[in-house]
Design a protein around this motif. Structure first.
Motif, PDB file in Angstrom:
ATOM      1  N   TYR A 204      -4.770   4.142   4.150  1.00 27.51           N
ATOM      2  CA  TYR A 204      -4.280   4.681   2.879  1.00 27.51           C
ATOM      3  C   TYR A 204      -5.422   5.223   2.022  1.00 27.51           C
ATOM      4  N   PHE A 205      -6.608   4.669   2.178  1.00 27.02           N
ATOM      5  CA  PHE A 205      -7.775   5.230   1.500  1.00 27.02           C
ATOM      6  C   PHE A 205      -8.100   6.617   2.062  1.00 27.02           C
ATOM      7  N   ALA A 206      -8.144   6.731   3.385  1.00 26.33           N
ATOM      8  CA  ALA A 206      -8.518   7.995   4.014  1.00 26.33           C
ATOM      9  C   ALA A 206      -7.434   9.066   3.841  1.00 26.33           C
ATOM     10  N   ARG A 207      -6.174   8.653   3.934  1.00 29.56           N
ATOM     11  CA  ARG A 207      -5.071   9.624   3.914  1.00 29.56           C
ATOM     12  C   ARG A 207      -4.625   9.960   2.496  1.00 29.56           C
TER      13      ARG A 207
ATOM     14  N   LEU B  22      -6.229   6.157  -1.756  1.00 32.27           N
ATOM     15  CA  LEU B  22      -6.014   4.885  -2.436  1.00 32.27           C
ATOM     16  C   LEU B  22      -7.376   4.232  -2.662  1.00 32.27           C
ATOM     17  N   PRO B  23      -7.705   3.845  -3.890  1.00 27.87           N
ATOM     18  CA  PRO B  23      -9.049   3.298  -4.179  1.00 27.87           C
ATOM     19  C   PRO B  23      -9.173   1.849  -3.696  1.00 27.87           C
ATOM     20  N   PHE B  24      -9.287   1.716  -2.404  1.00 28.67           N
ATOM     21  CA  PHE B  24      -9.162   0.446  -1.695  1.00 28.67           C
ATOM     22  C   PHE B  24     -10.531  -0.178  -1.440  1.00 28.67           C
ATOM     23  N   VAL B  25     -10.695  -1.443  -1.872  1.00 31.33           N
ATOM     24  CA  VAL B  25     -11.945  -2.179  -1.676  1.00 31.33           C
ATOM     25  C   VAL B  25     -11.624  -3.487  -0.971  1.00 31.33           C
ATOM     26  N   LYS B  26     -12.418  -3.818   0.046  1.00 28.61           N
ATOM     27  CA  LYS B  26     -12.210  -5.053   0.810  1.00 28.61           C
ATOM     28  C   LYS B  26     -13.200  -6.113   0.348  1.00 28.61           C
ATOM     29  N   ALA B  27     -12.660  -7.264  -0.045  1.00 30.70           N
ATOM     30  CA  ALA B  27     -13.477  -8.413  -0.434  1.00 30.70           C
ATOM     31  C   ALA B  27     -13.335  -9.468   0.647  1.00 30.70           C
ATOM     32  N   ARG B  28     -14.371  -9.659   1.426  1.00 33.21           N
ATOM     33  CA  ARG B  28     -14.290 -10.615   2.543  1.00 33.21           C
ATOM     34  C   ARG B  28     -14.590 -12.032   2.046  1.00 33.21           C
ATOM     35  N   PHE B  29     -13.565 -12.877   2.116  1.00 33.35           N
ATOM     36  CA  PHE B  29     -13.677 -14.252   1.649  1.00 33.35           C
ATOM     37  C   PHE B  29     -14.443 -15.107   2.637  1.00 33.35           C
ATOM     38  N   GLN B  30     -15.153 -16.098   2.087  1.00 32.60           N
ATOM     39  CA  GLN B  30     -15.634 -17.215   2.881  1.00 32.60           C
ATOM     40  C   GLN B  30     -14.727 -18.415   2.560  1.00 32.60           C
TER      41      GLN B  30
ATOM     42  N   PHE C  59       0.830  -1.212   0.000  1.00 26.44           N
ATOM     43  CA  PHE C  59       0.000   0.000   0.000  1.00 26.44           C
ATOM     44  C   PHE C  59       0.863   1.261   0.000  1.00 26.44           C
ATOM     45  N   GLU C  60       1.995   1.217   0.692  1.00 22.67           N
ATOM     46  CA  GLU C  60       2.899   2.366   0.701  1.00 22.67           C
ATOM     47  C   GLU C  60       3.421   2.647  -0.713  1.00 22.67           C
ATOM     48  N   ARG C  61       3.701   1.604  -1.456  1.00 15.38           N
ATOM     49  CA  ARG C  61       4.157   1.786  -2.848  1.00 15.38           C
ATOM     50  C   ARG C  61       3.013   2.262  -3.744  1.00 15.38           C
ATOM     51  N   LEU C  62       1.841   1.700  -3.561  1.00 13.39           N
ATOM     52  CA  LEU C  62       0.731   2.014  -4.462  1.00 13.39           C
ATOM     53  C   LEU C  62       0.210   3.431  -4.292  1.00 13.39           C
TER      54      LEU C  62
END
Length: 352
Positions: free
Chosen positions: A168-171, A174-182, A108-111
């Motif tokens: 990183y999204f807030a600061r 970064l267009p960050f989306v969380k996909a919660r796996f089952q 995330f720091e790189r992106l």
């Protein structure tokens, strides 16, 4: 962009079970370039597609040279790398940190400085937010409360990844989306793939491939605690479609369950696998795992259905049949990976 046509895509962990299936689906949509970064800690090189659009980097995403060399025109990133899985993380929490926490922070720091990014999709863990219960599960929603007490370093690390992504999204937007796996299952999950990680779960990893392999060899399926634990089993091609939907339609900063929404007990799973295979060896009931308090759980798919248009379509029994067929067809490949650990686990020598 309504598809991945012409896109430059990074898949961290793209040689793994889920990652390789995702890459195959991405290639169907004519991307310009797919970069895979994978250190093959729990994956096998045979999973990497032979395609001129695919660039494979055999290294950890924590390596500074790898991070520096990432394309500056990335459109999409899928971060699927992890230290697989709960038991290995308990055996070696420091290795889990190196491969399951530091990976997220350094990536995330790189992106944050790549302005072309449309979406960064993170593989989050549904088990990290599910209620700890053996008294009957309710579907876990995305807004479920998060406990500060967890069963494994793996669970902790996956939540830390969500938190870093949120930061990183807030600061940095970064267009960050969380996909919660089952609980993902399906073709491509190779028992024994990768390097020895300190426990027998290097070979005997997730429950579905373990049950299928043992059933195909007329062995007793080990069912813990009477089989009352339950999971939400989602077929890997459905999971790949869900990840792509998160990238194309997901809202930055949001969480989406990628789930079937169907609760299946481990006893039901064992019975179903034995029935399909024709294994008549009685199920072996064993004690409960001493570390696992997350007994019964399944995900609520409503938000992903409403916001992403994503619905898991492969019925569990159909998915099991496809996975069993794949296992039969890839027997020698699987045996080769299993036997690479014979020095640590001599019992696998019986498979030949």
């Amino acid at each position: 962009m309504s598809s991945f046509n012409g896109a430059t895509v990074l898949v961290v962990g793209g040689a793994g079970f889920v990652g390789s299936n995702l890459v195959k689906k991405l290639l169907e949509q004519a991307p310009a370039r797919v970069v895979i970064v994978d250190n093959l800690l729990s994956a096998d090189i045979s999973n990497v597609p032979d395609d001129p659009r695919v660039e494979f980097i055999r290294n950890s995403i924590t390596d500074d040279a790898v991070l520096t060399a990432l394309p500056g025109n990335l459109d999409y990133v899928f971060h699927l790398a992890c230290y697989h899985g709960n038991q290995s993380s308990i055996a070696d929490p420091l290795a889990d940190h190196e491969n399951n926490t530091l990976t997220s922070l350094k990536l995330f720091e790189r992106l944050k400085s790549i302005g072309s990014l449309r979406k960064v999709v993170y593989a989050a863990a549904g088990c990290a937010v599910a209620e700890k219960t053996f008294q009957g599960a309710e579907a876990t929603r995305e807004d479920a409360p998060v406990s500060l007490f967890h069963d494994s370093p793996y669970s902790i690390s996956k939540l830390i990844g969500e938190m870093y992504g949120n930061y990183y999204f807030a600061r940095y937007k970064l267009p960050f989306v969380k996909a919660r796996f089952q609980n993902v299952y399906g073709p491509g999950e190779i028992l024994g793939a990768g390097r020895w990680r300190g426990t027998v779960h290097t070979v005997w990893r997730n429950v579905t491939p373990t049950f299928i392999w043992r059933a195909l060899h007329d062995e007793a399926l080990p069912v813990e605690n009477g089989g009352i634990a339950s999971r939400d089993f989602i077929y890997v091609e459905d999971m790949a479609r869900g990840l792509m939907a998160c990238a194309l339609s997901g809202e930055p900063g949001e969480i989406y369950n990628l789930a079937s929404g169907v609760e299946t007990s481990i006893l039901e799973l064992a019975t179903r696998v034995n029935s399909i295979v024709g294994n008549v060896t009685p199920i072996a009931l064993t004690p409960a795992r001493d570390w696992d308090r997350s007994g019964q759980r399944f995900g609520d798919p409503a938000k992903a259905r409403e916001k992403l248009g994503f619905v898991a379509t492969v019925a569990h029994e159909d998915g099991l049949r496809k996975t069993i067929d794949w296992t039969r067809a890839n027997r020698e490949r699987i045996i080769g990976c299993m036997r690479s650990h014979v020095a640590q686990l001599p019992d696998v020598a019986r498979y030949s």
